[in-house]
Design a protein around this motif. Structure first.
Motif, PDB file in Angstrom:
ATOM      1  N   ASN A 255      -4.429  20.455   3.703  1.00 32.55           N
ATOM      2  CA  ASN A 255      -3.287  21.130   3.079  1.00 32.55           C
ATOM      3  C   ASN A 255      -2.747  20.432   1.834  1.00 32.55           C
ATOM      4  O   ASN A 255      -1.587  20.603   1.483  1.00 32.55           O
ATOM      5  CB  ASN A 255      -2.157  21.329   4.093  1.00 32.55           C
ATOM      6  CG  ASN A 255      -2.598  22.187   5.259  1.00 32.55           C
ATOM      7  OD1 ASN A 255      -3.341  23.145   5.081  1.00 32.55           O
ATOM      8  ND2 ASN A 255      -2.181  21.829   6.443  1.00 32.55           N
ATOM      9  N   LEU A 256      -3.581  19.657   1.154  1.00 32.08           N
ATOM     10  CA  LEU A 256      -3.195  19.033  -0.112  1.00 32.08           C
ATOM     11  C   LEU A 256      -4.238  19.376  -1.170  1.00 32.08           C
ATOM     12  O   LEU A 256      -5.405  19.548  -0.863  1.00 32.08           O
ATOM     13  CB  LEU A 256      -3.114  17.515   0.014  1.00 32.08           C
ATOM     14  CG  LEU A 256      -1.921  16.956   0.758  1.00 32.08           C
ATOM     15  CD1 LEU A 256      -1.977  15.446   0.757  1.00 32.08           C
ATOM     16  CD2 LEU A 256      -0.619  17.409   0.133  1.00 32.08           C
ATOM     17  N   ASN A 257      -3.804  19.450  -2.431  1.00 31.24           N
ATOM     18  CA  ASN A 257      -4.670  19.759  -3.563  1.00 31.24           C
ATOM     19  C   ASN A 257      -5.377  21.104  -3.361  1.00 31.24           C
ATOM     20  O   ASN A 257      -6.585  21.221  -3.516  1.00 31.24           O
ATOM     21  CB  ASN A 257      -5.690  18.636  -3.788  1.00 31.24           C
ATOM     22  CG  ASN A 257      -6.204  18.602  -5.208  1.00 31.24           C
ATOM     23  OD1 ASN A 257      -5.553  19.094  -6.118  1.00 31.24           O
ATOM     24  ND2 ASN A 257      -7.374  18.026  -5.396  1.00 31.24           N
ATOM     25  N   LEU A 258      -4.590  22.118  -3.013  1.00 27.82           N
ATOM     26  CA  LEU A 258      -5.143  23.439  -2.726  1.00 27.82           C
ATOM     27  C   LEU A 258      -5.526  24.160  -4.015  1.00 27.82           C
ATOM     28  O   LEU A 258      -4.813  24.108  -5.014  1.00 27.82           O
ATOM     29  CB  LEU A 258      -4.132  24.279  -1.951  1.00 27.82           C
ATOM     30  CG  LEU A 258      -3.794  23.762  -0.562  1.00 27.82           C
ATOM     31  CD1 LEU A 258      -2.689  24.606   0.057  1.00 27.82           C
ATOM     32  CD2 LEU A 258      -5.012  23.771   0.331  1.00 27.82           C
ATOM     33  N   ILE A 259      -6.676  24.840  -3.974  1.00 23.99           N
ATOM     34  CA  ILE A 259      -7.150  25.647  -5.086  1.00 23.99           C
ATOM     35  C   ILE A 259      -7.473  27.038  -4.572  1.00 23.99           C
ATOM     36  O   ILE A 259      -7.629  27.242  -3.360  1.00 23.99           O
ATOM     37  CB  ILE A 259      -8.406  25.035  -5.751  1.00 23.99           C
ATOM     38  CG1 ILE A 259      -9.533  24.881  -4.731  1.00 23.99           C
ATOM     39  CG2 ILE A 259      -8.085  23.731  -6.417  1.00 23.99           C
ATOM     40  CD1 ILE A 259     -10.858  24.524  -5.338  1.00 23.99           C
TER      41      ILE A 259
ATOM     42  N   ILE B 175     -10.248  14.841  -3.696  1.00 22.51           N
ATOM     43  CA  ILE B 175      -9.464  13.830  -4.402  1.00 22.51           C
ATOM     44  C   ILE B 175     -10.314  12.568  -4.425  1.00 22.51           C
ATOM     45  O   ILE B 175     -10.956  12.237  -3.424  1.00 22.51           O
ATOM     46  CB  ILE B 175      -8.133  13.548  -3.684  1.00 22.51           C
ATOM     47  CG1 ILE B 175      -7.325  14.828  -3.501  1.00 22.51           C
ATOM     48  CG2 ILE B 175      -7.314  12.502  -4.436  1.00 22.51           C
ATOM     49  CD1 ILE B 175      -6.109  14.659  -2.623  1.00 22.51           C
ATOM     50  N   HIS B 176     -10.329  11.855  -5.543  1.00 18.18           N
ATOM     51  CA  HIS B 176     -11.108  10.624  -5.599  1.00 18.18           C
ATOM     52  C   HIS B 176     -10.526   9.604  -4.635  1.00 18.18           C
ATOM     53  O   HIS B 176      -9.308   9.509  -4.458  1.00 18.18           O
ATOM     54  CB  HIS B 176     -11.137  10.061  -7.019  1.00 18.18           C
ATOM     55  CG  HIS B 176     -12.229   9.059  -7.221  1.00 18.18           C
ATOM     56  ND1 HIS B 176     -12.017   7.716  -7.000  1.00 18.18           N
ATOM     57  CD2 HIS B 176     -13.526   9.194  -7.567  1.00 18.18           C
ATOM     58  CE1 HIS B 176     -13.149   7.067  -7.225  1.00 18.18           C
ATOM     59  NE2 HIS B 176     -14.080   7.953  -7.581  1.00 18.18           N
ATOM     60  N   ILE B 177     -11.407   8.842  -3.997  1.00 15.98           N
ATOM     61  CA  ILE B 177     -10.997   7.920  -2.936  1.00 15.98           C
ATOM     62  C   ILE B 177     -10.086   6.812  -3.463  1.00 15.98           C
ATOM     63  O   ILE B 177      -9.286   6.242  -2.712  1.00 15.98           O
ATOM     64  CB  ILE B 177     -12.242   7.349  -2.229  1.00 15.98           C
ATOM     65  CG1 ILE B 177     -11.910   6.895  -0.826  1.00 15.98           C
ATOM     66  CG2 ILE B 177     -12.884   6.253  -3.036  1.00 15.98           C
ATOM     67  CD1 ILE B 177     -13.115   6.721   0.055  1.00 15.98           C
ATOM     68  N   SER B 178     -10.146   6.528  -4.777  1.00 18.11           N
ATOM     69  CA  SER B 178      -9.277   5.498  -5.355  1.00 18.11           C
ATOM     70  C   SER B 178      -7.844   5.984  -5.512  1.00 18.11           C
ATOM     71  O   SER B 178      -6.949   5.181  -5.757  1.00 18.11           O
ATOM     72  CB  SER B 178      -9.810   5.047  -6.712  1.00 18.11           C
ATOM     73  OG  SER B 178      -9.725   6.110  -7.639  1.00 18.11           O
ATOM     74  N   ASN B 179      -7.616   7.277  -5.395  1.00 13.67           N
ATOM     75  CA  ASN B 179      -6.277   7.845  -5.571  1.00 13.67           C
ATOM     76  C   ASN B 179      -5.536   8.036  -4.258  1.00 13.67           C
ATOM     77  O   ASN B 179      -4.455   8.629  -4.248  1.00 13.67           O
ATOM     78  CB  ASN B 179      -6.362   9.177  -6.312  1.00 13.67           C
ATOM     79  CG  ASN B 179      -6.885   9.000  -7.716  1.00 13.67           C
ATOM     80  OD1 ASN B 179      -6.751   7.934  -8.296  1.00 13.67           O
ATOM     81  ND2 ASN B 179      -7.481  10.032  -8.256  1.00 13.67           N
TER      82      ASN B 179
ATOM     83  N   VAL C 107      -1.236  10.039  -0.944  1.00 13.22           N
ATOM     84  CA  VAL C 107      -1.797  10.204  -2.286  1.00 13.22           C
ATOM     85  C   VAL C 107      -0.964   9.369  -3.249  1.00 13.22           C
ATOM     86  O   VAL C 107       0.260   9.525  -3.325  1.00 13.22           O
ATOM     87  CB  VAL C 107      -1.801  11.687  -2.707  1.00 13.22           C
ATOM     88  CG1 VAL C 107      -2.366  11.844  -4.104  1.00 13.22           C
ATOM     89  CG2 VAL C 107      -2.599  12.517  -1.718  1.00 13.22           C
ATOM     90  N   THR C 108      -1.611   8.468  -3.991  1.00  6.41           N
ATOM     91  CA  THR C 108      -0.891   7.555  -4.879  1.00  6.41           C
ATOM     92  C   THR C 108      -0.782   8.078  -6.297  1.00  6.41           C
ATOM     93  O   THR C 108       0.190   7.770  -6.984  1.00  6.41           O
ATOM     94  CB  THR C 108      -1.575   6.176  -4.909  1.00  6.41           C
ATOM     95  OG1 THR C 108      -2.932   6.351  -5.315  1.00  6.41           O
ATOM     96  CG2 THR C 108      -1.523   5.524  -3.559  1.00  6.41           C
ATOM     97  N   THR C 109      -1.767   8.832  -6.771  1.00  4.85           N
ATOM     98  CA  THR C 109      -1.728   9.357  -8.133  1.00  4.85           C
ATOM     99  C   THR C 109      -2.143  10.815  -8.130  1.00  4.85           C
ATOM    100  O   THR C 109      -2.752  11.300  -7.182  1.00  4.85           O
ATOM    101  CB  THR C 109      -2.685   8.591  -9.071  1.00  4.85           C
ATOM    102  OG1 THR C 109      -4.000   8.684  -8.555  1.00  4.85           O
ATOM    103  CG2 THR C 109      -2.273   7.158  -9.219  1.00  4.85           C
TER     104      THR C 109
ATOM    105  N   GLY D 127     -18.970  10.978  -0.115  1.00  8.62           N
ATOM    106  CA  GLY D 127     -19.254   9.909  -1.060  1.00  8.62           C
ATOM    107  C   GLY D 127     -17.976   9.215  -1.492  1.00  8.62           C
ATOM    108  O   GLY D 127     -17.328   8.548  -0.705  1.00  8.62           O
ATOM    109  N   GLU D 128     -17.617   9.378  -2.771  1.00  4.49           N
ATOM    110  CA  GLU D 128     -16.411   8.750  -3.307  1.00  4.49           C
ATOM    111  C   GLU D 128     -15.241   9.717  -3.365  1.00  4.49           C
ATOM    112  O   GLU D 128     -14.227   9.425  -3.992  1.00  4.49           O
ATOM    113  CB  GLU D 128     -16.701   8.210  -4.706  1.00  4.49           C
ATOM    114  CG  GLU D 128     -17.752   7.138  -4.711  1.00  4.49           C
ATOM    115  CD  GLU D 128     -17.269   5.871  -5.381  1.00  4.49           C
ATOM    116  OE1 GLU D 128     -16.389   5.958  -6.249  1.00  4.49           O
ATOM    117  OE2 GLU D 128     -17.777   4.813  -5.009  1.00  4.49           O
ATOM    118  N   ARG D 129     -15.352  10.868  -2.715  1.00  2.00           N
ATOM    119  CA  ARG D 129     -14.291  11.870  -2.743  1.00  2.00           C
ATOM    120  C   ARG D 129     -13.871  12.206  -1.322  1.00  2.00           C
ATOM    121  O   ARG D 129     -14.687  12.183  -0.407  1.00  2.00           O
ATOM    122  CB  ARG D 129     -14.764  13.107  -3.486  1.00  2.00           C
ATOM    123  CG  ARG D 129     -15.262  12.722  -4.885  1.00  2.00           C
ATOM    124  CD  ARG D 129     -15.288  13.825  -5.882  1.00  2.00           C
ATOM    125  NE  ARG D 129     -14.033  14.403  -6.246  1.00  2.00           N
ATOM    126  CZ  ARG D 129     -13.265  13.984  -7.252  1.00  2.00           C
ATOM    127  NH1 ARG D 129     -13.597  12.932  -7.939  1.00  2.00           N
ATOM    128  NH2 ARG D 129     -12.155  14.612  -7.558  1.00  2.00           N
TER     129      ARG D 129
END
Length: 104
Positions: A38-42, A65-69, A12-14, A31-33
């Motif tokens: 185990n990352l960005n848990l909600i 997470i957006h694919i650009s990140n 993950v870059t950002t 799609g673009e996500r």
């Protein structure tokens, strides 16, 4: 051709300081996500559903997470690197790292 696919190791870059710089495996691409294991848990508060056999309560799961990140992790260098596509002589397309040109 998608640059990132299910099963790829990504970094993950950002993002917020909890997930920035962490690595993980892509669980699914929507799609673009992307969803990284185990990352960005909600936390979601869910009602019980007896017909589906779902218990109620607080459920923790991955958010997208957006694919650009995210960047594909190069196992040789251990860093995230950009991806390009290359067409072989037989017409088949493959993904390669831009820095070294080696196939993924």
């Amino acid at each position: 051709m998608n640059r990132i696919r299910k099963g790829d190791q990504v970094v993950v870059t950002t993002g917020n300081k909890k997930i920035k710089g962490q690595t993980g495996e892509v669980v699914r691409v929507d799609g673009e996500r992307v969803y990284v294991a185990n990352l960005n848990l909600i936390k979601r508060h869910t009602k019980p559903n007896p017909q589906a056999g779902q218990p109620g309560g607080v459920v923790e799961r991955e958010a997208s997470i957006h694919i650009s990140n995210v960047m594909l992790l190069n196992p040789a260098t251990g860093k995230g690197e950009r991806v390009a596509t290359k067409v072989l002589e037989n017409g088949k397309r493959i993904r390669v790292f831009r820095s070294s040109g080696e196939a993924i």
